[in-house]
Design a protein around this motif. Structure first.
Motif, PDB file in Angstrom:
ATOM      1  N   TYR A  15       8.082   9.132 -17.803  1.00  0.00           N
ATOM      2  CA  TYR A  15       7.036   9.864 -18.523  1.00  0.00           C
ATOM      3  C   TYR A  15       5.755   9.041 -18.558  1.00  0.00           C
ATOM      4  N   GLU A  16       5.935   7.769 -18.839  1.00  0.00           N
ATOM      5  CA  GLU A  16       4.749   6.915 -18.930  1.00  0.00           C
ATOM      6  C   GLU A  16       4.049   6.777 -17.577  1.00  0.00           C
ATOM      7  N   ARG A  17       4.869   6.666 -16.524  1.00  0.00           N
ATOM      8  CA  ARG A  17       4.287   6.553 -15.191  1.00  0.00           C
ATOM      9  C   ARG A  17       3.421   7.768 -14.879  1.00  0.00           C
ATOM     10  N   ILE A  18       3.901   8.943 -15.251  1.00  0.00           N
ATOM     11  CA  ILE A  18       3.204  10.163 -14.874  1.00  0.00           C
ATOM     12  C   ILE A  18       1.999  10.431 -15.774  1.00  0.00           C
ATOM     13  N   THR A  19       2.188  10.232 -17.090  1.00  0.00           N
ATOM     14  CA  THR A  19       1.118  10.624 -18.000  1.00  0.00           C
ATOM     15  C   THR A  19       0.234   9.469 -18.436  1.00  0.00           C
ATOM     16  N   GLY A  20       0.730   8.236 -18.265  1.00  0.00           N
ATOM     17  CA  GLY A  20      -0.021   7.094 -18.744  1.00  0.00           C
ATOM     18  C   GLY A  20       0.074   6.913 -20.254  1.00  0.00           C
ATOM     19  N   GLU A  21       0.981   7.667 -20.919  1.00  0.00           N
ATOM     20  CA  GLU A  21       1.165   7.521 -22.362  1.00  0.00           C
ATOM     21  C   GLU A  21       2.533   6.920 -22.662  1.00  0.00           C
ATOM     22  N   ASP A  22       2.610   6.134 -23.711  1.00  0.00           N
ATOM     23  CA  ASP A  22       3.857   5.452 -24.049  1.00  0.00           C
ATOM     24  C   ASP A  22       4.635   6.272 -25.085  1.00  0.00           C
ATOM     25  N   PRO A  23       5.738   6.904 -24.655  1.00  0.00           N
ATOM     26  CA  PRO A  23       6.452   7.794 -25.582  1.00  0.00           C
ATOM     27  C   PRO A  23       7.158   7.064 -26.722  1.00  0.00           C
ATOM     28  N   TYR A  24       7.227   5.742 -26.672  1.00  0.00           N
ATOM     29  CA  TYR A  24       7.777   5.021 -27.823  1.00  0.00           C
ATOM     30  C   TYR A  24       6.783   5.067 -28.990  1.00  0.00           C
ATOM     31  N   ARG A  25       5.512   5.275 -28.655  1.00  0.00           N
ATOM     32  CA  ARG A  25       4.494   5.293 -29.703  1.00  0.00           C
ATOM     33  C   ARG A  25       3.912   6.686 -29.926  1.00  0.00           C
ATOM     34  N   VAL A  26       3.647   7.390 -28.827  1.00  0.00           N
ATOM     35  CA  VAL A  26       3.025   8.713 -28.918  1.00  0.00           C
ATOM     36  C   VAL A  26       4.090   9.753 -28.567  1.00  0.00           C
ATOM     37  N   PRO A  27       4.189  10.851 -29.309  1.00  0.00           N
ATOM     38  CA  PRO A  27       5.198  11.839 -28.931  1.00  0.00           C
ATOM     39  C   PRO A  27       4.950  12.370 -27.524  1.00  0.00           C
ATOM     40  N   MET A  28       6.046  12.654 -26.833  1.00  0.00           N
ATOM     41  CA  MET A  28       5.908  13.265 -25.509  1.00  0.00           C
ATOM     42  C   MET A  28       5.329  14.657 -25.664  1.00  0.00           C
ATOM     43  N   ARG A  29       4.655  15.114 -24.614  1.00  0.00           N
ATOM     44  CA  ARG A  29       4.264  16.513 -24.568  1.00  0.00           C
ATOM     45  C   ARG A  29       5.124  17.188 -23.516  1.00  0.00           C
ATOM     46  N   ILE A  30       5.690  18.320 -23.880  1.00  0.00           N
ATOM     47  CA  ILE A  30       6.527  19.027 -22.916  1.00  0.00           C
ATOM     48  C   ILE A  30       6.144  20.496 -22.874  1.00  0.00           C
ATOM     49  N   TYR A  31       6.510  21.127 -21.769  1.00  0.00           N
ATOM     50  CA  TYR A  31       6.326  22.566 -21.649  1.00  0.00           C
ATOM     51  C   TYR A  31       7.369  23.087 -20.664  1.00  0.00           C
ATOM     52  N   PRO A  32       7.796  24.334 -20.837  1.00  0.00           N
ATOM     53  CA  PRO A  32       8.824  24.863 -19.943  1.00  0.00           C
ATOM     54  C   PRO A  32       8.335  25.005 -18.500  1.00  0.00           C
TER      55      PRO A  32
END
Lengths: 268, 637, 237
Positions: free
Chosen positions: B381-398
């Motif tokens: 997730y971090e590789r793709i979005t550049g955001e760290d999901p341990y700190r920021v909630p992931m964003r998901i969509y179907p």
């Protein structure tokens, strides 16, 4: 951002090939590297030119199909990342990138950045498996496996056979790939009966395919998108030497190649 | 046409045993005289080819990738179900069967599903023996987790790479047979037509993707294990190369296509970021075990997630489905995410995303536990979005993920063309209108390792097959058709790329035959798709030639087939005036927005027959009867 | 089963050598011999700090045991030969493994030492030849004093020869350069050989690596101290 690309173009296996300069314009930082190439290709098609051929499939870093050199590093500058998962935010406006196919005698170029990696399949065919007839397995929990070993085996089994290790290795060695499979199966109790045979058959096949030798430099480990450790190579050496030492396996080349030797399990 | 499912007429528990006993056997000495073609080398294809080779048949296996190990089964992350009950939490074959039928919204054939649940036990044994490094407990025994929609822990997994490890197990078994000379592997070969002689499937026509040569291969029977057609949406979690060409050509040669509108939308994918997006990446559903899904209560709330206080967050799945919470089945989770985004409460760029938050789980279990369970997913997730999901909630969509529909097969996995067997995602068999998490791997391997090896033998032993080779005129004419089709594509010489058309088609199908459908929208799509298709054949530009490695040409052929398939999907979706599983028609819902089935009129498999380019396909119905699980309104409250 | 039969040992050994791991085994084995020699040689050389008598007596002692001396020389020569021959074969394989090179190739992750084994080796070998001609046979000159007959057998002038030789800055520079290369060679080679014979451990391999690094630097310090000492103490010529 705008980038300058120097891409290896080679029409087919016989064509000598050359580097061609392209410009990639209006590239978003959110794009993956392959999406950036898609954009370049769309422009090439619009201009009536042939798009750059590159292998890719899952685009989520697991199928192992993609991969090429970016500025002399397999899969580009990010560690533990395949090119499909490499995003353009790691580059900056005006960067000049050299994009080349994997170079190895065992990986002949098919077209542009596409190479033939069937040598890897033949290495697995030589012995990278556990012989178990369908339906003959004992209950899954019959043989406990220490968690630590299962984890180590999984570390090695994560290999996606992309070929980056070979491409990066100054010696063109496939030791990390072959070692990963030997380590994965050799760490599990199920893999013990064929351990000697597997090590010798796979190492011999690897040598026959024309890969170079390992001098423990560690460039393979550094570019491996699955971060497989050099340790698996030591395991391979150990298993091979063990097999040679006990003498139950012929350690060198044989006239009857192991890859073509029908296995007893198949004779009914 | 009478659709005979050939289900044994005995109680469900005995059905597969009885069938195995009834089936004729091929004399061991004769097996080597039979040639079998397997198209596709994913879980179903590789396991079938390996097992048939091991039994002594001559197998030829084809895949479009450069190696059989790359088939898209490799991308499955979460796990594989098996009714082992190792956790002593009340699981059983019957419960897995029950869950699968219920999860499929009562549109699957009971007997097939029961067999699948039974075989799940053997699959795990087989895979462990092959060296698949499943997760283990400190005692050395196998670990399980619960997975989307299940209240028992029956899912076996290998980190987030279960599909990879299972596929490598099957691939290694396959390579072993390649070395033994039992299987001949044809990588970088794409099947472009099925050859039917005297009403039986007798071979295929392929294109060698390196040289561009059109080649014919003859056999005594053909197995298709070519996966699903989710790429009809352009953006999907499928691999870029996944395509429907093989099953579509089989359809055009007379195999019935069942339930094409049953497609699954996976709730946990990384949202789209821009026009150039080439595919969507799935984050394993297992994330829903510990992550909590929410959106802001207020519309257009653009504050960063950590600034939104607890009482302004809407944990909509937990609120609406207190019993299952974040673990409701995929279709329910997906639709609810779409609903809150349509209300304007979506998050992230474009507003089509919801949060998947691990804050509480990290607080409860500690970062190490989360890292061990999902580390590689978080990294991805971090590789793709550049955001760290341990700190920021992931964003998901179907996103489109799996297709339950596929070629119609009977209990023996044979299509309506004798000698054409279909396995894995390519067939329609076991998941009804919606597939439960961790069941696809199970089905692929059950078909390949444990069903086809028996039923194929029965077919060979029960039928007297004439010798046929590739000099037969049927091969010549199929080759000519394939070559003509390729020439047509190359000769258009228009101005638009294949991808641009595919993208446009995908958007159309996603908008009108995606997560929710309406009669009006489907009618619109049925008008637009033929128009776009016509434009495609007028304006597409396919550079290069046919006698060379030509990726544009590969894509062009696949997209041409997707156009036709998309139409059939919409037709099927329009005819099914009910909502069930992944097929949600907005006209048919309960007052609180749940799928409203119509068991009186639509409790059947819709199997479509091709009747030529100028005729509408004919609908055939296989009625579904439920003797063991009573159809009920699914409720996850 | 016939495949389980044990092969004749000679044939097996040759088969082993056909695959690179066999050659690496030879590299590692001969490497151990050479490292042992390097240590012994250093210990001998360090006697320079004990003055001329000690060192010359040590030289005389070595020469009074011709059996031992020649055994050591032959073993060393064989080890050097096998080391070089195996590395040549490996180098040839490497050349063949990548017939077409890269336009651009980055080596960031690799240590400099590991990538230069193939040329640090031959240069060291060339220096060793010079070194032998200089201090063993005296063919280079530079004020070399051959042994003379003395009251208690032959008298050796190892101390004087070393001092005379190293007072030439060019000789010292070449020596120091060669030792620097040797250090790099050992820096990688001394842990690499464990990896080559399959010894690797999550905890001890990093330790071994550090030890190899410390050890190679210690060896270098010991060797390099000698010409430095000579030039400072006796001045340059």
């Amino acid at each position: 951002m705008n980038l300058i690309l120097h891409v290896w173009r080679q029409k087919n296996a016989k064509d000598p090939g050359r580097m061609v300069r392209y410009e990639a314009r209006n590239i978003s930082a959110h794009m993956s590297f392959l999406e950036m190439l898609d954009v370049v290709n769309e422009e090439l098609i619009a201009r009536g030119e042939e798009p750059i051929a590159f292998d890719h499939d899952c685009r989520e870093g697991i199928c192992g199909m993609c991969g090429f050199m970016i500025n002399g590093v397999a899969h580009g500058p990010e560690r533990g990342t395949t090119v499909c998962q490499l995003h353009m935010r790691h580059f900056k406006d005006g960067d000049e990138l050299y994009i080349e196919p994997w170079r190895s005698r065992a990986f002949p170029v098919i077209k542009d950045l596409v190479v033939d990696r069937s040598a890897f399949d033949r290495i697995i065919a030589a012995g990278g498996y556990i012989s178990v007839r369908t339906g003959s397995a004992p209950d899954a929990n019959a043989i406990p496996v220490p968690k630590e070993n299962a984890e180590l085996a999984m570390d090695a089994a994560a290999c996606i056979a992309c070929g980056a290790c070979v491409a990066q290795c100054p010696n063109g060695s496939a030791a990390l790939f072959t070692g990963a499979k030997i380590a994965h199966l050799g760490l599990l109790p199920q893999g013990q009966p064929e351990r000697d045979r597997r090590a010798v058959a796979m190492v011999v096949q690897m040598t026959k395919e024309g890969f170079g030798h390992c001098t423990n430099i560690g460039e393979c480990e550094a570019v491996c998108p699955k971060e497989i450790k050099l340790d698996v190579i030591a395991r391979m050496h150990r298993d091979y030497l063990h097999a040679a030492w006990t003498g139950r396996q012929k350690p060198g080349f044989r006239e009857d190649q192991p890859a073509e030797e029908p296995m007893a399990g198949n004779r009914r | 046409m009478e659709l005979n499912s050939k289900v044994p007429d005995v109680p469900i528990e005995q059905a597969w045993d009885r069938r195995k006993f009834e089936m004729k056997l091929v004399n061991p000495a004769n097996k080597r005289k039979y040639n079998i073609i397997v198209v596709g080398s994913g879980l179903a294809g590789a396991s079938a080819a390996a097992t048939l080779g091991e039994l002594g048949y001559n197998v030829q296996c084809f895949c479009y990738q450069d190696s059989p190990r790359r088939a898209h089964s490799i991308a499955a992350q979460g796990g594989i179900n098996a009714a082992k009950n190792y956790q002593n939490d009340g699981d059983s074959v019957f419960r897995l069967f029950y869950d699968t039928v219920k999860g499929g919204d009562f549109r699957a054939r009971e007997y097939n599903v029961y067999r699948l649940a039974q075989l799940s036990l053997n699959i795990i044994d087989q895979c462990v023996a092959q060296g698949v490094p499943f997760a283990r407990e400190y005692g050395g025994l196998l670990e399980n987790r619960s997975f989307g929609g299940a209240q028992v822990s029956r899912t076996f997994y290998a980190r987030g790479q279960t599909g990879q490890q299972l596929l490598l197990g099957a691939y290694q078994a396959l390579q072993r047979q390649v070395a033994a000379g039992q299987v001949k592997m044809y990588a970088r070969h794409e099947m472009l037509d099925l050859v039917v002689i005297d009403g039986r499937a007798r071979g295929i026509v392929t294109r060698d993707l390196i040289t561009g040569r059109i080649e014919s291969y003859a056999a005594d029977l053909v197995i298709l294990a070519t996966g699903g057609y989710g790429n009809v949406y352009y953006l999907s979690t499928n691999a870029k190369g996944c395509n429907a060409t093989a099953i579509w050509r089989a359809y055009k040669r007379g195999a019935l296509f069942a339930n094409p509108c049953f497609t699954q939308i996976h709730p946990t994918c990384i949202p789209v970021t821009g026009e150039y997006q080439s595919k969507l990446t799935l984050m394993s559903e297992s994330l829903r075990n510990d992550g909590r899904i929410w959106v802001p209560k207020r519309k257009g709330d653009t504050r960063p997630p950590d600034e939104i206080p607890e009482d302004e967050r809407d944990y909509f799945l937990e609120r609406k489905y207190p019993a299952f919470g974040n673990l409701v089945p995929r279709d329910v989770a997906s639709r609810n995410a779409k609903a809150v985004c349509d209300e304007g409460r979506g998050v992230g760029p474009g507003g089509y995303g919801v949060y998947l938050d691990f804050r509480d789980a990290i607080k409860r279990l500690g970062r190490e536990v989360i890292e061990e369970r999902y580390g590689n997913l978080f990294d991805m997730y971090e590789r793709i979005t550049g955001e760290d999901p341990y700190r920021v909630p992931m964003r998901i969509y179907p996103a489109s993920h799996y297709t339950m529909g596929g070629l119609w097969v009977d209990y023996n996995l044979m299509s309506t063309i004798p000698g054409l067997f279909v396995a894995g995602e390519a067939n329609f068999s076991d998941h009804g209108a919606n597939r439960l998490g961790a069941s696809a791997l199970m089905q692929g391997l059950a078909d390949g390792y444990f069903i086809l090896p028996y039923t194929v033998g029965d077919y060979l032993a029960s039928n007297k097959l004439e010798k046929v080779d590739t000099t037969h005129p049927a091969f010549r004419s199929a080759e000519a058709e394939v070559a003509c089709n390729i020439k047509r594509l190359l000769d258009v010489r228009g101005s638009r790329s294949v991808d641009s058309f595919h993208r446009e088609l995908g958007k159309l199908v996603w908008d009108y035959c995606g997560m929710s459908r309406t009669a009006e929208g489907l009618k619109y799509a049925l008008k637009k798709i033929p128009e776009l298709r016509e434009q495609y054949w007028r304006e597409v530009r396919v550079p290069g030639e046919s006698e060379e490695f030509n990726q544009s040409l590969e894509k062009a052929g696949r997209v041409a087939d997707f156009f036709e398939l998309a139409e059939l999907m919409c037709l099927d979706a329009l005819h099914r005036n009910e909502s069930c599983g992944g097929h949600f028609r907005e006209e048919y819902q309960t007052p609180d927005g749940e799928a409203l089935r119509n068991d009186d009129e639509y409790c059947y498999v819709a199997a479509w027959e091709y009747r030529g380019e100028d005729n509408a396909p004919a609908l055939h119905k296989e009625p579904l009867t439920f003797k063991y699980v009573q159809p009920a309104q699914r409720s996850y409250k | 089963m016939s495949t389980a039969a044990v092969e004749p040992r000679l044939k097996r050994t040759w088969g082993l050598y056909e695959v690179y791991i066999g050659k690496k085994l030879v590299m590692a084995g001969t490497g151990v011999v050479l490292v042992l020699y390097i240590i012994g040689h250093l210990l001998g050389n360090l006697q320079i700090y004990a003055g001329p008598e000690q060192m010359n007596q040590y030289a005389a002692f070595l020469h009074s045991q011709p059996g031992l001396l020649w055994t050591a020389r032959i073993v060393l020569l064989a080890a050097v030969g096998a080391h070089i021959w195996s590395s040549f074969l490996l180098w040839r394989d490497k050349r063949r493994a990548r017939p077409i090179g890269y336009v651009k190739k980055d080596d960031i992750p690799a240590s400099y030492a590991s990538r230069t084994m193939m040329w640090s080796g031959p240069i060291i070998a060339a220096f060793v030849v010079f070194h032998v001609l200089h201090l063993t046979t005296g063919d280079v000159g530079l004020g070399f004093q051959p042994p003379t007959a003395g009251p208690t057998g032959e008298a050796f002038y190892a101390y004087e020869n070393v001092v005379n030789g190293f007072r030439y800055p060019a000789v010292s520079a070449a020596y120091i350069f060669a030792i620097a290369l040797l250090t790099m060679h050992l820096y990688h080679g001394m842990w690499s050989m464990f990896q080559s014979v399959g010894i690797s451990h999550p905890r001890y391999t990093p330790l071994l690596k550090s030890l190899a690094h410390v050890f190679s630097i210690a060896i270098a310090a010991g060797y390099i101290s000698i010409p430095v000492y000579v030039m400072i103490r006796f001045g340059v010529k």
